[in-house]
Scaffold this active site. Structure first.
Site, PDB file in Angstrom:
ATOM      1  N   GLY A  48       0.763  -1.246   0.000  1.00  0.00           N
ATOM      2  CA  GLY A  48       0.000   0.000   0.000  1.00  0.00           C
ATOM      3  C   GLY A  48       0.793   1.295   0.000  1.00  0.00           C
ATOM      4  O   GLY A  48       0.348   2.300  -0.541  1.00  0.00           O
ATOM      5  N   GLU A 102       3.812   4.051   6.168  1.00  0.00           N
ATOM      6  CA  GLU A 102       2.617   3.227   5.939  1.00  0.00           C
ATOM      7  C   GLU A 102       1.578   4.001   5.126  1.00  0.00           C
ATOM      8  O   GLU A 102       1.602   5.229   5.088  1.00  0.00           O
ATOM      9  CB  GLU A 102       1.989   2.860   7.291  1.00  0.00           C
ATOM     10  CG  GLU A 102       2.094   1.408   7.679  1.00  0.00           C
ATOM     11  CD  GLU A 102       1.305   0.444   6.807  1.00  0.00           C
ATOM     12  OE1 GLU A 102       1.001   0.751   5.633  1.00  0.00           O
ATOM     13  OE2 GLU A 102       0.983  -0.640   7.303  1.00  0.00           O
ATOM     14  N   ASP A 103       0.676   3.280   4.513  1.00  0.00           N
ATOM     15  CA  ASP A 103      -0.412   3.942   3.795  1.00  0.00           C
ATOM     16  C   ASP A 103      -1.513   4.379   4.763  1.00  0.00           C
ATOM     17  O   ASP A 103      -1.962   5.516   4.744  1.00  0.00           O
ATOM     18  CB  ASP A 103      -0.989   3.044   2.684  1.00  0.00           C
ATOM     19  CG  ASP A 103      -1.399   1.656   3.172  1.00  0.00           C
ATOM     20  OD1 ASP A 103      -1.164   1.313   4.354  1.00  0.00           O
ATOM     21  OD2 ASP A 103      -1.962   0.897   2.359  1.00  0.00           O
ATOM     22  N   ASP A 106      -5.520   1.838  10.698  1.00  0.00           N
ATOM     23  CA  ASP A 106      -6.954   1.670  10.949  1.00  0.00           C
ATOM     24  C   ASP A 106      -7.128   1.291  12.427  1.00  0.00           C
ATOM     25  O   ASP A 106      -7.284   2.154  13.279  1.00  0.00           O
ATOM     26  CB  ASP A 106      -7.468   0.603   9.976  1.00  0.00           C
ATOM     27  CG  ASP A 106      -8.968   0.486   9.958  1.00  0.00           C
ATOM     28  OD1 ASP A 106      -9.634   1.345  10.548  1.00  0.00           O
ATOM     29  OD2 ASP A 106      -9.490  -0.459   9.341  1.00  0.00           O
ATOM     30  N   LYS A 134      -7.141   6.606  10.770  1.00  0.00           N
ATOM     31  CA  LYS A 134      -8.556   6.657  11.150  1.00  0.00           C
ATOM     32  C   LYS A 134      -8.616   6.634  12.675  1.00  0.00           C
ATOM     33  O   LYS A 134      -8.699   5.561  13.279  1.00  0.00           O
ATOM     34  CB  LYS A 134      -9.298   5.442  10.591  1.00  0.00           C
ATOM     35  CG  LYS A 134      -9.422   5.400   9.072  1.00  0.00           C
ATOM     36  CD  LYS A 134     -10.174   4.139   8.645  1.00  0.00           C
ATOM     37  CE  LYS A 134     -10.283   4.045   7.139  1.00  0.00           C
ATOM     38  NZ  LYS A 134     -10.802   2.724   6.710  1.00  0.00           N
ATOM     39  N   PHE A 155     -14.273   3.575   4.151  1.00  0.00           N
ATOM     40  CA  PHE A 155     -13.309   2.841   3.334  1.00  0.00           C
ATOM     41  C   PHE A 155     -12.840   3.705   2.164  1.00  0.00           C
ATOM     42  O   PHE A 155     -13.637   4.266   1.434  1.00  0.00           O
ATOM     43  CB  PHE A 155     -13.913   1.535   2.807  1.00  0.00           C
ATOM     44  CG  PHE A 155     -12.865   0.651   2.197  1.00  0.00           C
ATOM     45  CD1 PHE A 155     -12.086  -0.172   3.004  1.00  0.00           C
ATOM     46  CD2 PHE A 155     -12.635   0.664   0.838  1.00  0.00           C
ATOM     47  CE1 PHE A 155     -11.091  -0.964   2.453  1.00  0.00           C
ATOM     48  CE2 PHE A 155     -11.636  -0.127   0.277  1.00  0.00           C
ATOM     49  CZ  PHE A 155     -10.866  -0.947   1.086  1.00  0.00           C
ATOM     50  N   ASP A 162      -5.855  -0.086  -2.004  1.00  0.00           N
ATOM     51  CA  ASP A 162      -6.666  -0.917  -2.901  1.00  0.00           C
ATOM     52  C   ASP A 162      -8.025  -1.270  -2.316  1.00  0.00           C
ATOM     53  O   ASP A 162      -8.231  -1.251  -1.097  1.00  0.00           O
ATOM     54  CB  ASP A 162      -5.932  -2.227  -3.198  1.00  0.00           C
ATOM     55  CG  ASP A 162      -5.895  -3.159  -1.981  1.00  0.00           C
ATOM     56  OD1 ASP A 162      -5.468  -2.703  -0.899  1.00  0.00           O
ATOM     57  OD2 ASP A 162      -6.328  -4.323  -2.101  1.00  0.00           O
ATOM     58  N   ARG A 168      -5.173   0.855  -6.927  1.00  0.00           N
ATOM     59  CA  ARG A 168      -3.927   1.405  -6.365  1.00  0.00           C
ATOM     60  C   ARG A 168      -3.333   2.516  -7.221  1.00  0.00           C
ATOM     61  O   ARG A 168      -2.630   3.385  -6.732  1.00  0.00           O
ATOM     62  CB  ARG A 168      -2.873   0.304  -6.198  1.00  0.00           C
ATOM     63  CG  ARG A 168      -3.225  -0.747  -5.167  1.00  0.00           C
ATOM     64  CD  ARG A 168      -1.990  -1.598  -4.858  1.00  0.00           C
ATOM     65  NE  ARG A 168      -2.305  -2.818  -4.130  1.00  0.00           N
ATOM     66  CZ  ARG A 168      -2.399  -2.919  -2.810  1.00  0.00           C
ATOM     67  NH1 ARG A 168      -2.270  -1.836  -2.066  1.00  0.00           N
ATOM     68  NH2 ARG A 168      -2.659  -4.071  -2.237  1.00  0.00           N
TER      69      ARG A 168
HETATM   70  P1  IMP Z   1      -4.943  -2.085  10.938  1.00  0.00           P
HETATM   71  O1  IMP Z   1      -4.091  -3.174  11.510  1.00  0.00           O
HETATM   72  O2  IMP Z   1      -6.389  -2.278  11.291  1.00  0.00           O
HETATM   73  O3  IMP Z   1      -4.444  -0.709  11.300  1.00  0.00           O
HETATM   74  O4  IMP Z   1      -4.912  -2.319   9.379  1.00  0.00           O
HETATM   75  C1  IMP Z   1      -4.333  -1.483   8.486  1.00  0.00           C
HETATM   76  C2  IMP Z   1      -4.406  -2.137   7.114  1.00  0.00           C
HETATM   77  O5  IMP Z   1      -5.764  -2.345   6.720  1.00  0.00           O
HETATM   78  C3  IMP Z   1      -3.814  -1.238   6.073  1.00  0.00           C
HETATM   79  O6  IMP Z   1      -2.437  -1.487   5.880  1.00  0.00           O
HETATM   80  C4  IMP Z   1      -4.649  -1.538   4.850  1.00  0.00           C
HETATM   81  O7  IMP Z   1      -4.077  -2.620   4.149  1.00  0.00           O
HETATM   82  C5  IMP Z   1      -5.982  -1.959   5.388  1.00  0.00           C
HETATM   83  N1  IMP Z   1      -6.977  -0.866   5.359  1.00  0.00           N
HETATM   84  C6  IMP Z   1      -7.568  -0.276   6.429  1.00  0.00           C
HETATM   85  N2  IMP Z   1      -8.446   0.667   6.064  1.00  0.00           N
HETATM   86  C7  IMP Z   1      -8.405   0.694   4.712  1.00  0.00           C
HETATM   87  C8  IMP Z   1      -9.099   1.502   3.728  1.00  0.00           C
HETATM   88  O8  IMP Z   1      -9.944   2.382   4.026  1.00  0.00           O
HETATM   89  N3  IMP Z   1      -8.785   1.252   2.438  1.00  0.00           N
HETATM   90  C9  IMP Z   1      -7.864   0.309   2.046  1.00  0.00           C
HETATM   91  N4  IMP Z   1      -7.205  -0.454   2.929  1.00  0.00           N
HETATM   92  C10 IMP Z   1      -7.464  -0.261   4.259  1.00  0.00           C
HETATM   93 MG    MG Z   2      -0.777  -1.488   4.532  1.00  0.00          MG
END
Ligand code: IMP
Ligand code: MG
Length: 181
Positions: A48, A102-103, A106, A134, A155, A162, A168
């Protein structure tokens, strides 16, 4: 493009390429100020973060290295549950100033495991840089000194992110429409 369709979903424009580029330059300036003389290693998280990391490294004005990793998570036997394995890291992190790029953050769980795995390699300093956070979904406390945008729990897709492996390459960031269709 105001709206795009990816697979079964519709998305509408949320952050334009110009807005993104502006914030990436500001965050790059912040990193350049804070880490001058530290020769930081920017560690992009695939897939990402590949677009963000490419723009960020070109906007940073101090000497910096860039490398990319993939994370393979599996349920380990440690008390924390999940263990992250860093794939593709050839250089030593010993004594380095590492900026994880990181992208999106969440729940923050992926990043927490990643920071743990990086710290196990004895860097001098580890800092988090994320294009998007977020805050409403965070399940853990995370210090994110370098963040381009704080967004609601919707989302999003584009600029490296993606939806089911597509989207992407979009230059802007899009958010899923309410009904999703
Ligand atoms: P976390 O462990 O819940 O913080 O997960 C983060 C990962 O979830 C990111 O690296 C993304 O791959 C994916 N992700 C979370 N939210 C989104 C979104 O809104 N769009 C696309 N990918 C997301
Ligand atoms: Mg990621």
């Amino acid at each position: 493009m105001e709206t795009v369709r990816i697979l079964d979903r519709s998305f509408r424009l949320y952050l334009s390429e110009a807005e993104i580029q502006q914030r990436v330059r500001e965050v790059a300036a912040q990193i350049s100020r804070d880490l001058e003389g530290k020769n930081p290693l920017l560690l992009g998280v695939l897939n990402g973060a590949f677009v963000f990391a490419a723009d960020l490294v070109r906007a940073v004005t101090i000497p910096a290295e860039i490398s990319f990793i993939k994370v393979a998570s599996y349920e380990g036997t440690s008390s924390t549950g999940t263990v992250s394995n860093l794939i593709g890291l050839n250089e030593s992190l010993e004594g380095r100033t590492v900026v994880i790029v990181e992208d999106i953050i969440d729940s923050g769980l992926s990043m927490t495991h990643l920071v743990e795995a990086v710290k196990a390699m004895n860097p001098a300093d580890v800092r988090i840089c994320s294009l998007l956070v977020k805050p409403g979904n965070l399940k853990v406390e995370l210090d994110v000194p370098y963040c381009c945008f704080r967004i609601p729990n919707d989302f999003i897709v584009g600029y490296g992110l993606d939806y089911d492996r597509y989207g992407r390459g979009l230059r802007d960031i899009y958010v899923v429409t309410e009904d999703g269709h």
